[in-house]
Design an enzyme around this catalytic site. Sequence first.
Site, PDB file in Angstrom:
ATOM      1  N   THR A   8       0.885  -1.162   0.000  1.00 61.09           N
ATOM      2  CA  THR A   8       0.000   0.000   0.000  1.00 61.09           C
ATOM      3  C   THR A   8       0.919   1.207   0.000  1.00 61.09           C
ATOM      4  O   THR A   8       2.130   1.068   0.115  1.00 61.09           O
ATOM      5  CB  THR A   8      -0.898  -0.051   1.258  1.00 61.09           C
ATOM      6  OG1 THR A   8      -1.646  -1.269   1.234  1.00 61.09           O
ATOM      7  CG2 THR A   8      -1.850   1.105   1.365  1.00 61.09           C
ATOM      8  N   GLU A  12      -8.275  -6.726  -4.454  1.00 60.71           N
ATOM      9  CA  GLU A  12      -8.878  -6.447  -3.149  1.00 60.71           C
ATOM     10  C   GLU A  12      -9.955  -7.443  -2.751  1.00 60.71           C
ATOM     11  O   GLU A  12     -10.329  -7.517  -1.575  1.00 60.71           O
ATOM     12  CB  GLU A  12      -9.486  -5.039  -3.141  1.00 60.71           C
ATOM     13  CG  GLU A  12      -8.486  -3.918  -3.262  1.00 60.71           C
ATOM     14  CD  GLU A  12      -7.586  -3.788  -2.052  1.00 60.71           C
ATOM     15  OE1 GLU A  12      -7.797  -4.508  -1.064  1.00 60.71           O
ATOM     16  OE2 GLU A  12      -6.681  -2.954  -2.095  1.00 60.71           O
ATOM     17  N   GLY A  70      -0.562  -3.637   5.238  1.00 61.53           N
ATOM     18  CA  GLY A  70      -1.605  -4.612   5.514  1.00 61.53           C
ATOM     19  C   GLY A  70      -2.057  -4.549   6.964  1.00 61.53           C
ATOM     20  O   GLY A  70      -2.258  -3.472   7.533  1.00 61.53           O
TER      21      GLY A  70
END
Length: 607
Positions: free
Chosen positions: A408, A447, A502
Site C-alpha cells: 500500500t 482487493e 496490511g
Amino acid sequence: MPSPALFVSFWFQLRNALRLEGRWSHVLMWAAMLIGCLGGATSCAAQPAPVVFTEGMVVSGHPLGTDVGADVLRAGGSAADAAVAVGFALAVVLPRAGNLGGGGFALLRAPDGAVSSLDFREVAPQAATADLYLDTDGVYITELSKVGHLAAGVPGSVAGLLELHLRHGRLPLATLIQPAIELAAGGFALSRRQARRFNLYSEAFAPDSAATAYFTKRDGTPWTEGDLFVQRDLAETLTRIRDEGRAGFYAGRTADLIVASMERHGGLITHGDLKAYAPVWRPPVRFTYRGHDVISMAPPSSGGVALAQLFGSVEPFNLRQMGWLSPSMIHLCSEAMRRAYADRATWLADPAFADVPTKALMRRRYIRGRMASFQPDAITPSETIVHGTPAGVAPIQQSALVEESPETTHYSVVDADGFAISLTTTINDSFGAKVAVAGTGFLLNDEMDDFAAKPGVPNFYGLVGAEANRIEPGKRMLSSMTPTIIEDPEGRLRLVLGSPGGSRIITAVFETALGVLDFGMDVQAAVAAPRFHHQWRPDDTLLLELDRTPASTVSALEAKGWSVREFGSYTAVHAIEIRYADNGTARMIPGVDPRREGTSRMERPEE
C-alpha cells in the site's frame, strides 16, 4: 538548543536526500533548517502559542510524487490540491502501490478544526457471490482471489481523488493531473529498488500479456537503475481524466477497455458497476489519549476502532516508566494488540451490510475490561484471548482475521493554512492482481481477497473468515488502512500520519504515535524506531525487527512466553509533526520512513 532527537531527524533527511537520485535541493534545504535552529532564528521547542502556519509540507512514498505535491503548494494550491496531484503522480511513479485501479481512504482536518473522511474503497462487482472462489466441492481456491481479473473489485481511486478536488480544491483539475501525464509520457528514471522489483515480478506478469508489455523490457533484458520508464497508454488514460473528469475513467474509452478486458479474461466488472461506483463521505472516529484528540477512519476501515482499543488499553499504564521499547512496554502493547485484533476479526465490516458496534467497541469501560486478564510477567493463555461482546450488543460466535497485503502507500500533506490530509491508497498485493487493462497502462487491484472468501475456512495465510465480511455485491471489503490525525490538548494540529503494511498498518501508526506523545520523541526518530506486531493469530507469535532489537529484550520476551519471529520491513510510516514556538509559528517536521524510498519536501508560498 534542539533536542538530540531533532539531530536524528535531520540526519535521516540528509541521508535520504543524498541517496535518492542525488537530490541536492533536499540537502541544502535541510542544512539550512539545521543552521536556523542552531542559530536560534526559529525556536524548535514545543510551547503553547497561537497557530500561524507559514509553510506547507508533503511526505510521500516516492520523491517525484513528493515534488509534484510540493510544487502544487508553491503554486497556491490547497492540501487537497496537493493530495490529488500526488495521488495521480504516484499512479505513474510507484505502480506497485500507487494506482488508478485501486482504492483508499482520506482523512481531512480543516484549519478551523473541522474533520471529515472520504471512503473511496473498492466494492465487489454486482455479479460477485459468496462462493465466488470456491470449487464445486466447496474448497477455497486461494489464487482466484489474488491473481487475475476475477480478483478485482470496482476501482475507487479516481473517483476519490476527483471528489476530493471537487469538495476542497482551489486549482484547476488539469493543473493537478498534468504533472502525472508528463511523467508517464516523458518517462522517469527507475531507482535501483524499482528496477529490482520489476525484475522480481517478471514471472508473475508473464501470464498477462498487457502487464508483460507494460512492466517488462521488450528486448527481454532486466531493468537496471537509471532506465527510462515510459508509459504512453497510461498518459492517454490520465489525459482522458484530465479532459473529461469522472467520465474519462468510469465511462467512454477507458470504461470500454476495462469491460472488454473483463470479458476476455473472466472478470466481473461491468459498465453498470463502473457507473454506479461512488465514494462516501463518512464521519471519522474520535477518541482521546492523555488529553490528545485522535481522529481516524471509521469502518469499513478497522483502523480507527482498533487504534481506540490499543490506546485505551495502555492509557492506565505509565509507559515512560517502563521505558521505550522495553520488554515491559512491548509485552503490554502486544497483549493489547491480541485483544484488539480479536475484536477486529469479529465485529468490523462494511457498515452498509453489517451492524458494526463501533461506539460500543470504543467505550473505555469495555476496553479496560478486556485488559482485566493482562499479566505483566506472562502472556495471557491463548485459549482465553477471544473477541469480547460489548454491553447491549448481541453475541456473535465466529471470528475472522483475513490477512491483507503489505503493498500500500501513504502520504501526508499540510498546507500553509494548516489544512491537513492523511491519505492511504492501495491495490492490495504488490502490483495488485498482476494484470493490467490493455490499452490503459494501469494495473487492477486484487482487493477481493480482503473479503472472507469462505466463513470459517482458512484463507491463503491460514486465517479464518467470518460472516460479517463475506462477499456480497456492492460491498466494501474490510481494510486496515489507518490514516490518522492527532490534535494536542490545546486543540491544535499535532500529528498527521499513516502507513502501508496490511494488517501491520494499525500497530505501526500506534507505535509511532506513542513515541511522540508518550516519550517526546521527534517524529523522525519515532518513525525510524524498531517495530513490533501481534495480530491475535497465530496465538503466541510476536513479530519484531530482530536485527534492531537487543538480544536481552528478545530473551526477556521469550521468558514471558512469547515466540519471537522476524517482523520484516512491511510498514513505511510517512508523517508530519507540528511543533509550536513562542513567536506563534507552527514548525512542521517530517517523519520519512527509512524502510522505503519515501521523501519529504517543505514549501514556502511565494512572497
